[in-house]
Design an enzyme around this catalytic site. Structure first.
Site, PDB file in Angstrom:
ATOM      1  N   GLU A 220      -0.651   1.579  -5.774  1.00 38.85           N
ATOM      2  CA  GLU A 220       0.029   0.865  -6.860  1.00 38.85           C
ATOM      3  C   GLU A 220       1.236   1.659  -7.360  1.00 38.85           C
ATOM      4  O   GLU A 220       2.287   1.088  -7.668  1.00 38.85           O
ATOM      5  CB  GLU A 220      -0.945   0.598  -8.018  1.00 38.85           C
ATOM      6  CG  GLU A 220      -2.077  -0.353  -7.675  1.00 38.85           C
ATOM      7  CD  GLU A 220      -1.590  -1.729  -7.274  1.00 38.85           C
ATOM      8  OE1 GLU A 220      -0.501  -2.148  -7.749  1.00 38.85           O
ATOM      9  OE2 GLU A 220      -2.281  -2.402  -6.492  1.00 38.85           O
TER      10      GLU A 220
ATOM     11  N   HIS B 266       7.323  -5.672  -6.722  1.00 39.47           N
ATOM     12  CA  HIS B 266       6.188  -4.750  -6.604  1.00 39.47           C
ATOM     13  C   HIS B 266       5.244  -5.197  -5.494  1.00 39.47           C
ATOM     14  O   HIS B 266       4.816  -4.387  -4.660  1.00 39.47           O
ATOM     15  CB  HIS B 266       5.445  -4.692  -7.946  1.00 39.47           C
ATOM     16  CG  HIS B 266       4.119  -4.021  -7.889  1.00 39.47           C
ATOM     17  ND1 HIS B 266       3.929  -2.691  -8.190  1.00 39.47           N
ATOM     18  CD2 HIS B 266       2.877  -4.506  -7.559  1.00 39.47           C
ATOM     19  CE1 HIS B 266       2.655  -2.378  -8.052  1.00 39.47           C
ATOM     20  NE2 HIS B 266       1.992  -3.462  -7.667  1.00 39.47           N
ATOM     21  N   GLU B 267       4.930  -6.488  -5.449  1.00 41.09           N
ATOM     22  CA  GLU B 267       4.018  -7.000  -4.424  1.00 41.09           C
ATOM     23  C   GLU B 267       4.645  -6.924  -3.029  1.00 41.09           C
ATOM     24  O   GLU B 267       3.961  -6.628  -2.044  1.00 41.09           O
ATOM     25  CB  GLU B 267       3.614  -8.445  -4.743  1.00 41.09           C
ATOM     26  CG  GLU B 267       2.846  -8.599  -6.043  1.00 41.09           C
ATOM     27  CD  GLU B 267       1.604  -7.731  -6.090  1.00 41.09           C
ATOM     28  OE1 GLU B 267       0.974  -7.530  -5.021  1.00 41.09           O
ATOM     29  OE2 GLU B 267       1.259  -7.237  -7.184  1.00 41.09           O
TER      30      GLU B 267
ATOM     31  N   HIS C 261       4.070  -3.565  -1.564  1.00 42.35           N
ATOM     32  CA  HIS C 261       2.783  -3.376  -0.888  1.00 42.35           C
ATOM     33  C   HIS C 261       2.888  -3.767   0.586  1.00 42.35           C
ATOM     34  O   HIS C 261       2.360  -3.072   1.463  1.00 42.35           O
ATOM     35  CB  HIS C 261       1.707  -4.231  -1.559  1.00 42.35           C
ATOM     36  CG  HIS C 261       1.167  -3.660  -2.829  1.00 42.35           C
ATOM     37  ND1 HIS C 261       0.595  -2.407  -2.898  1.00 42.35           N
ATOM     38  CD2 HIS C 261       1.101  -4.180  -4.089  1.00 42.35           C
ATOM     39  CE1 HIS C 261       0.198  -2.168  -4.142  1.00 42.35           C
ATOM     40  NE2 HIS C 261       0.499  -3.231  -4.881  1.00 42.35           N
TER      41      HIS C 261
END
Length: 389
Positions: free
Chosen positions: A327, A252-253, A256
């Site tokens: 997000e 997930h990070e 980003h």
């Protein structure tokens, strides 16, 4: 001013009565910690504009500012005046900060000793004071030199400021609060390096931050510009989650970074900054003309801070919406690239269990407060993805 303070007192009474008495009955899944957290947050939300309005309207503080400017060189007069304002605001918001600290301890979210918390609070006030003093001093120099276009010049200077916040702060400022060290060699590091290699960021710096001395919650984040990336994992995340769950949050990070959210966030900050400075210039010109105060005088400082504070307050829902959308995009990236997408369900369930946050906040509270979608929404999204894959 008395009417404003009375209205704020009524507002506080309504906020605390609602979140302590009504909201837990209307949303039975919410914890006492989350309810009190809402109350503390919404109590502080209008506090800075009210404080700055009080400073602007206080004749004694205005006279004090004028006398400082007459007796001291510009920088010293500004430093003394802002030190007073920072100290006063630190005292004004202290009860709410203490309430947040107490709530986190009572909810067994925080394990940070009071002395350590107090030291960080004072350090934050000091850094805030130094930053505001530098920015205001530079702004007043520009206002004196460029009477009509100072706001454009100041906006151009936001670019290096934004780079500092995104690129320099994680390396220079964050270590003042936390202990960072390289992620230890082992299977987890190897698996994360495979993820970063596949994402096209093989030189990412992998770090672990010692958060277990302060909190029990899980988290991770990514920072970096100009081809560099720093993936930071809480030690609580490594210790409390299974490896496949850690890899989901890391993916997930990475999302980003790959989706250039840092760049988009920086661009959004600059666009917002342009609008805020433009409006501030137009509004302040009219008010200062009536008061017969020039923009670069020390007496004008509270007004500029007040206008910017009100504009920032008004723009918060937009900023939060953008954050939630980023997000969601990072979640989508994780669903496509994480080794085990089902691990995301277990990860969010564990995060909800230890964080005790509001699992399903009302839309108005999400609109005004949430930087992330609710854990319940994120779990439902992964569940739907698993059904349809």
């Amino acid at each position: 001013m008395k009417k404003v303070l009375f209205a704020y007192a009524v507002y506080l009474l309504a906020i605390w009565s609602f979140f302590l008495l009504a909201y837990p009955d209307l949303n039975r899944d919410v914890s006492a910690y989350a309810s009190i957290g809402h109350a503390v947050y919404f109590s502080r939300l209008p506090l800075l504009p009210i404080f700055l309005f009080a400073v602007w309207k206080d004749s004694k503080l205005q006279e004090f500012a004028a006398s400082l400017e007459q007796r001291l060189p510009k920088l010293f007069a500004l430093a003394v005046f802002l030190l007073l304002l920072t100290g006063l605001y630190g005292i004004v918001q202290l009860p709410f900060r203490l309430a947040g600290f107490w709530n986190a301890r009572q909810g067994q979210i925080s394990v940070q000793p009071f002395g350590d918390w107090a030291g960080e609070y004072l350090l934050s006030l000091l850094l805030f004071y130094l930053a505001v003093t530098a920015v205001v001093f530079l702004s007043q120099l520009l206002m004196k030199r460029f009477r009509k276009s100072w706001w454009i010049v100041l906006w151009l200077l936001l670019v290096p400021g934004a780079i500092f916040v995104v690129y320099i702060q994680p390396m220079w400022i964050d270590p003042l609060y936390e202990d960072f060290h390289p992620l230890p060699d082992g299977e987890l590091r190897t698996d994360i390096e495979q993820l970063t290699d596949a994402a096209g960021i093989p030189d990412a710096t992998l770090l672990e931050v010692d958060k277990s001395a302060k909190t029990v919650t899980y988290n991770a984040y990514v920072t970096g510009l100009f081809g560099s990336a720093r993936v930071v994992l809480y030690d609580t995340t490594i210790d409390g989650l299974a490896e496949d769950e850690v890899l989901f949050i890391v993916t997930h990070e990475i999302g980003h970074y790959v989706l250039h959210h840092v760049y988009w966030g920086t661009a959004g900050f600059l666009v917002l900054g342009f609008l805020l400075l433009w409006v501030t210039k137009r509004v302040s010109d009219k008010i200062l003309a009536k008061k017969q105060i020039t923009a670069h005088q020390l007496q004008a400082v509270p007004l500029f801070l007040l206008i910017l504070g009100l504009l920032q307050f008004a723009s918060t829902p937009v900023s939060l919406y953008v954050s939630r959308e980023m997000e969601r995009q990072a979640d989508d990236y994780a669903l496509e690239h994480a080794p085990d997408t089902a691990a995301g369900i277990r990860m969010f369930e564990k995060m909800q269990e230890v964080s005790k946050g509001d699992p399903d906040p009302w839309p108005v509270f999400e609109w005004l407060r949430s930087t992330h979608p609710s854990n319940r929404d994120r779990i439902e999204k992964i569940t739907e993805y698993e059904k349809n894959r």
